[in-house]
Write a protein that holds these residues in place. Structure first.
Motif, PDB file in Angstrom:
ATOM      1  N   GLY A 227      81.959  82.799 -22.674  1.00 46.13           N
ATOM      2  CA  GLY A 227      82.562  82.335 -21.422  1.00 46.13           C
ATOM      3  C   GLY A 227      83.291  83.425 -20.660  1.00 46.13           C
ATOM      4  N   LEU A 228      84.131  84.176 -21.345  1.00 50.79           N
ATOM      5  CA  LEU A 228      84.889  85.237 -20.682  1.00 50.79           C
ATOM      6  C   LEU A 228      83.967  86.353 -20.184  1.00 50.79           C
ATOM      7  N   THR A 229      82.987  86.720 -20.994  1.00 54.48           N
ATOM      8  CA  THR A 229      82.036  87.750 -20.578  1.00 54.48           C
ATOM      9  C   THR A 229      81.255  87.314 -19.344  1.00 54.48           C
ATOM     10  N   MET A 230      80.754  86.086 -19.367  1.00 54.15           N
ATOM     11  CA  MET A 230      79.993  85.586 -18.223  1.00 54.15           C
ATOM     12  C   MET A 230      80.871  85.455 -16.983  1.00 54.15           C
ATOM     13  N   PHE A 231      82.121  85.053 -17.158  1.00 52.85           N
ATOM     14  CA  PHE A 231      83.054  84.973 -16.029  1.00 52.85           C
ATOM     15  C   PHE A 231      83.203  86.338 -15.371  1.00 52.85           C
ATOM     16  N   ILE A 232      83.444  87.360 -16.159  1.00 49.34           N
ATOM     17  CA  ILE A 232      83.638  88.710 -15.613  1.00 49.34           C
ATOM     18  C   ILE A 232      82.375  89.201 -14.915  1.00 49.34           C
ATOM     19  N   VAL A 233      81.235  89.062 -15.580  1.00 50.57           N
ATOM     20  CA  VAL A 233      79.976  89.548 -14.996  1.00 50.57           C
ATOM     21  C   VAL A 233      79.627  88.780 -13.728  1.00 50.57           C
ATOM     22  N   MET A 234      79.628  87.460 -13.802  1.00 49.61           N
ATOM     23  CA  MET A 234      79.191  86.662 -12.660  1.00 49.61           C
ATOM     24  C   MET A 234      80.181  86.700 -11.504  1.00 49.61           C
ATOM     25  N   THR A 235      81.460  86.840 -11.786  1.00 47.64           N
ATOM     26  CA  THR A 235      82.452  86.819 -10.724  1.00 47.64           C
ATOM     27  C   THR A 235      82.624  88.191 -10.079  1.00 47.64           C
ATOM     28  N   PHE A 236      82.797  89.213 -10.887  1.00 45.16           N
ATOM     29  CA  PHE A 236      83.164  90.513 -10.344  1.00 45.16           C
ATOM     30  C   PHE A 236      81.991  91.468 -10.150  1.00 45.16           C
TER      31      PHE A 236
END
Length: 86
Positions: free
Chosen positions: A30-39
């Motif tokens: 979840g945290l990895t995907m949040f960083i990649v997809m958001t930023f």
């Protein structure tokens, strides 16, 4: 599952489902995907509202991913254990 995989899963499952879902699902996925997809992917729209919504959605997705992964591994473990005992 082979015996090494069984031993690894036995150690992992001894720590509990909640820890597994938190570490493997929420933090790792979840945290990895949040960083990649958001930023990285959506870097043009970085309003605070978008970032907050993205964080909530990806952390929930991580929890779902972790839960399904746990259930999948448990299913394979339970199928493999009777074969070894018998």
């Amino acid at each position: 599952m082979k015996s090494k995989g069984l031993q690894n899963w036995e150690r992992t499952r001894a720590l509990g489902m909640a820890r597994y879902v938190l570490v493997k699902g929420v933090l790792s996925y979840g945290l990895t995907m949040f960083i990649v997809m958001t930023f990285i992917v959506h870097r043009s729209d970085l309003s605070p509202r978008f970032i907050a919504l993205s964080a909530v959605l990806w952390l929930i997705a991580g929890a779902v991913f972790g839960t399904f992964t746990w259930l999948f591994m448990e299913r394979h473990y339970r199928r493999a254990v009777p074969k070894i005992i018998a």
